[in-house]
Scaffold this motif. Structure first.
Motif, PDB file in Angstrom:
ATOM      1  N   ALA A 138       0.969  -1.270   0.017  1.00 20.66           N
ATOM      2  CA  ALA A 138       0.206  -0.137  -0.326  1.00 20.66           C
ATOM      3  C   ALA A 138       0.604   1.531   0.214  1.00 20.66           C
ATOM      4  O   ALA A 138       0.288   2.228  -0.937  1.00 20.66           O
ATOM      5  N   ASP A 139       1.880   1.091   1.218  1.00 21.63           N
ATOM      6  CA  ASP A 139       2.756   2.506   0.237  1.00 21.63           C
ATOM      7  C   ASP A 139       4.102   2.339   0.103  1.00 21.63           C
ATOM      8  O   ASP A 139       4.869   3.070  -0.303  1.00 21.63           O
ATOM      9  N   SER A 140       4.017   1.357  -1.521  1.00 14.17           N
ATOM     10  CA  SER A 140       5.157   1.646  -2.555  1.00 14.17           C
ATOM     11  C   SER A 140       4.951   2.646  -3.378  1.00 14.17           C
ATOM     12  O   SER A 140       4.145   3.312  -3.268  1.00 14.17           O
ATOM     13  N   GLU A 141       6.040   2.308  -3.891  1.00 13.25           N
ATOM     14  CA  GLU A 141       6.594   4.015  -5.274  1.00 13.25           C
ATOM     15  C   GLU A 141       6.453   3.687  -6.383  1.00 13.25           C
ATOM     16  O   GLU A 141       6.653   4.427  -7.055  1.00 13.25           O
ATOM     17  N   ILE A 142       6.136   2.347  -6.394  1.00 18.31           N
ATOM     18  CA  ILE A 142       6.421   1.502  -7.767  1.00 18.31           C
ATOM     19  C   ILE A 142       4.775   1.795  -8.633  1.00 18.31           C
ATOM     20  O   ILE A 142       4.237   2.773  -8.120  1.00 18.31           O
ATOM     21  N   ALA A 143       5.642   2.941  -9.784  1.00 19.25           N
ATOM     22  CA  ALA A 143       4.397   3.423 -10.628  1.00 19.25           C
ATOM     23  C   ALA A 143       4.827   2.367 -12.041  1.00 19.25           C
ATOM     24  O   ALA A 143       4.422   3.563 -13.488  1.00 19.25           O
TER      25      ALA A 143
ATOM     26  N   ASP B  93       2.010 -13.920  -0.039  1.00 19.07           N
ATOM     27  CA  ASP B  93       3.917 -13.530   0.499  1.00 19.07           C
ATOM     28  C   ASP B  93       3.558 -11.945   0.333  1.00 19.07           C
ATOM     29  O   ASP B  93       4.605 -11.806   0.657  1.00 19.07           O
ATOM     30  N   LEU B  94       2.991 -11.440  -0.593  1.00 23.66           N
ATOM     31  CA  LEU B  94       3.749 -10.504  -1.021  1.00 23.66           C
ATOM     32  C   LEU B  94       3.547  -9.211   0.184  1.00 23.66           C
ATOM     33  O   LEU B  94       4.120  -7.905   1.299  1.00 23.66           O
ATOM     34  N   ILE B  95       2.503  -9.843   1.836  1.00 22.54           N
ATOM     35  CA  ILE B  95       1.616  -8.674   2.343  1.00 22.54           C
ATOM     36  C   ILE B  95       2.753  -9.433   3.482  1.00 22.54           C
ATOM     37  O   ILE B  95       3.295  -8.702   4.321  1.00 22.54           O
TER      38      ILE B  95
ATOM     39  N   PHE C 276      -8.508  -9.073  -5.362  1.00 23.23           N
ATOM     40  CA  PHE C 276      -7.986  -9.067  -4.080  1.00 23.23           C
ATOM     41  C   PHE C 276      -7.219  -7.997  -3.266  1.00 23.23           C
ATOM     42  O   PHE C 276      -7.116  -8.021  -1.718  1.00 23.23           O
ATOM     43  N   ALA C 277      -6.948  -6.501  -3.651  1.00 22.62           N
ATOM     44  CA  ALA C 277      -6.803  -5.268  -3.103  1.00 22.62           C
ATOM     45  C   ALA C 277      -8.187  -5.239  -2.294  1.00 22.62           C
ATOM     46  O   ALA C 277      -7.664  -4.576  -1.274  1.00 22.62           O
ATOM     47  N   GLU C 278      -8.888  -5.183  -2.733  1.00 24.91           N
ATOM     48  CA  GLU C 278     -10.319  -4.842  -2.030  1.00 24.91           C
ATOM     49  C   GLU C 278      -9.978  -5.873  -0.656  1.00 24.91           C
ATOM     50  O   GLU C 278     -10.637  -5.265   0.615  1.00 24.91           O
ATOM     51  N   LYS C 279      -9.783  -7.136  -1.197  1.00 25.91           N
ATOM     52  CA  LYS C 279      -9.711  -7.695   0.749  1.00 25.91           C
ATOM     53  C   LYS C 279      -8.518  -7.159   1.511  1.00 25.91           C
ATOM     54  O   LYS C 279      -8.840  -7.659   2.685  1.00 25.91           O
ATOM     55  N   PHE C 280      -7.724  -6.791   1.404  1.00 26.39           N
ATOM     56  CA  PHE C 280      -5.963  -6.506   2.093  1.00 26.39           C
ATOM     57  C   PHE C 280      -6.497  -4.775   1.353  1.00 26.39           C
ATOM     58  O   PHE C 280      -5.003  -4.653   1.300  1.00 26.39           O
ATOM     59  N   PRO C 281      -7.029  -4.263   2.132  1.00 23.52           N
ATOM     60  CA  PRO C 281      -6.678  -2.597   1.955  1.00 23.52           C
ATOM     61  C   PRO C 281      -5.336  -1.854   2.930  1.00 23.52           C
ATOM     62  O   PRO C 281      -5.145  -1.166   1.547  1.00 23.52           O
ATOM     63  N   ASP C 282      -5.400  -2.017   3.795  1.00 23.23           N
ATOM     64  CA  ASP C 282      -4.274  -2.033   4.431  1.00 23.23           C
ATOM     65  C   ASP C 282      -3.376  -1.307   3.723  1.00 23.23           C
ATOM     66  O   ASP C 282      -2.185  -1.050   4.558  1.00 23.23           O
ATOM     67  N   ASP C 283      -3.463  -2.997   3.340  1.00 26.59           N
ATOM     68  CA  ASP C 283      -1.927  -3.970   3.092  1.00 26.59           C
ATOM     69  C   ASP C 283      -1.235  -3.518   1.690  1.00 26.59           C
ATOM     70  O   ASP C 283      -0.637  -3.247   1.906  1.00 26.59           O
ATOM     71  N   VAL C 284      -1.885  -3.690   0.916  1.00 31.05           N
ATOM     72  CA  VAL C 284      -1.506  -3.788  -1.260  1.00 31.05           C
ATOM     73  C   VAL C 284      -2.220  -2.931  -1.735  1.00 31.05           C
ATOM     74  O   VAL C 284      -4.020  -2.104  -1.116  1.00 31.05           O
ATOM     75  N   LYS C 285      -2.182  -2.437  -2.678  1.00 34.12           N
ATOM     76  CA  LYS C 285      -3.234  -1.541  -4.029  1.00 34.12           C
ATOM     77  C   LYS C 285      -3.026  -2.470  -5.097  1.00 34.12           C
ATOM     78  O   LYS C 285      -1.511  -3.090  -5.513  1.00 34.12           O
ATOM     79  N   ALA C 286      -3.689  -2.120  -6.149  1.00 32.52           N
ATOM     80  CA  ALA C 286      -3.532  -3.074  -7.273  1.00 32.52           C
ATOM     81  C   ALA C 286      -3.835  -1.929  -8.174  1.00 32.52           C
ATOM     82  O   ALA C 286      -4.527  -0.699  -8.127  1.00 32.52           O
ATOM     83  N   LEU C 287      -2.773  -1.911  -9.152  1.00 34.26           N
ATOM     84  CA  LEU C 287      -1.993  -0.583  -9.941  1.00 34.26           C
ATOM     85  C   LEU C 287      -2.684  -1.426 -11.494  1.00 34.26           C
ATOM     86  O   LEU C 287      -1.908  -2.155 -11.469  1.00 34.26           O
ATOM     87  N   ASN C 288      -2.990  -0.040 -12.110  1.00 37.08           N
ATOM     88  CA  ASN C 288      -3.567  -0.569 -13.896  1.00 37.08           C
ATOM     89  C   ASN C 288      -2.409  -0.593 -14.776  1.00 37.08           C
ATOM     90  O   ASN C 288      -1.382   0.064 -14.611  1.00 37.08           O
TER      91      ASN C 288
END
Ligand code: GLN
Length: 327
Positions: free
Chosen positions: A161-166, A209-211, A228-240
């Protein structure tokens, strides 16, 4: 490419046959036609009829591994397209779609849940066809044929969720998870420099494993990525994935290579399901239902539009009636 050409030719042939048939029968009703010409037309008509009958028979004569049953392979780990329902049976958009297709074909559908990576090699031996959010790829086309495609997708990148990968450059040299044998895995191996692919039988295990900090990112198709991202909104985000330059992919049903009878029957049934509104209803039920607030908004909009349209129609009709009454 080659297949598309062959299909186009087949289409052109049946069109010209239809054209022959109709011109022949219209000549028949013209009683004044010279005898010689009529005979010629009749011969053409007869051969056209024979040819189209043959075609009809061909279209009906598909065979399956078990008579009267279409055995369908899937991998029920790919929501909302396929997942295990509350009753323990595979459910989801693809499952509902293939059942609707089976109904049009007049055949019972039996779904086999198996690993995604085994689907293509099982076609023709353990299963008749596979429906599994499966992308049409050249590599797969070497061993199976695909129906007309029924859905467009693109890969998503799931990151912390806090990643800066873009961008795709940000993914270089990272450890990235994907489901085994999927286009997500192929992208990691072929398109991201120095990346290491970690493969899983279930994409959700990669997300776990990402989490847990064992992966830097996960690449999986857009719709399951959102789930999957909606299941773990505090931990991950899904990018287009389109922001990463990933290509649009087409989902289709995989059938045994060269089995044109089965392929044609499936394509005809798919077209019927699309034309009679069943397909759109399934999209609404399984794919668009995910976001409740979105749904409420679009339902409101739709009913507003419907009301407006109805009002417009009434006004138009009234105006038309008024005009004809005046005449
Ligand atoms: N669309 C991807 C592919 O065909 C993933 C499909 C899936 O995991 N069910 O490879």
């Amino acid at each position: 490419m080659k297949k598309a050409l062959v299909l186009a030719l087949a289409g052109a042939m049946s069109l010209s046959l239809m054209a022959c048939g109709s011109s022949a029968s219209s000549t028949e009703s013209a009683t004044e036609a010279p005898a010689a010409e009529t005979a010629a037309e009749e011969t053409t008509e007869a051969s056209a009829e024979a040819a189209s009958e043959e075609q009809e028979n061909e279209a009906a004569a598909f065979t399956t591994l078990t008579e009267g049953v279409l055995t369908v392979g899937t991998n029920a780990e790919f929501p909302p397209f396929e997942y295990v329902g509350d009753d323990g049976e595979p459910d989801g958009f693809d499952i509902a779609l293939i059942k609707a297709i089976g109904e049009k074909m007049g055949i019972e559908v039996q779904v086999e849940n198996m690993e995604f990576d085994s689907l293509v090699t099982s076609i023709g031996s353990k299963i008749d066809v596979a429906i599994a959010g499966m992308t049409v790829t050249e590599e797969r086309q070497a061993s199976v044929d695909f129906s007309d495609s029924y859905y467009d997708a693109v890969q998503s990148v799931i990151v912390p969720a806090d990643s800066e990968i873009a961008t795709i450059e940000d993914l270089q040299g990272l450890k990235i998870g994907a489901q085994l044998g999927t286009t997500g895995e192929f992208i990691i191996e072929d398109d991201i420099e120095g990346a290491e692919a970690a493969t899983y039988n279930k994409a959700v295990d990669a997300v776990n494993d990402l989490i847990n900090g064992k992966l830097d990112a996960v690449i999986v198709d857009r719709n399951p990525a959102s789930v999957f991202a909606e299941k773990f909104p505090d931990d991950v985000k899904a990018l287009n994935g389109e922001d990463f330059g990933f290509a649009v992919e087409q989902y289709a049903i995989a059938v045994p290579k060269g089995d044109t009878a089965l392929l044609d029957a499936i394509n005809a049934a798919l077209a019927e399901v699309q034309e009679d509104g069943t397909f759109d209803a399934l999209v609404a039920q399984y794919i668009e239902e995910g976001d409740a607030s979105d749904e409420a908004a679009s339902t409101e909009e739709a009913s507003e539009e419907a009301t407006e349209a109805a009002a417009d129609e009434t006004t138009e009709e009234a105006a038309a009636e008024a005009t004809s009454a005046a005449e």
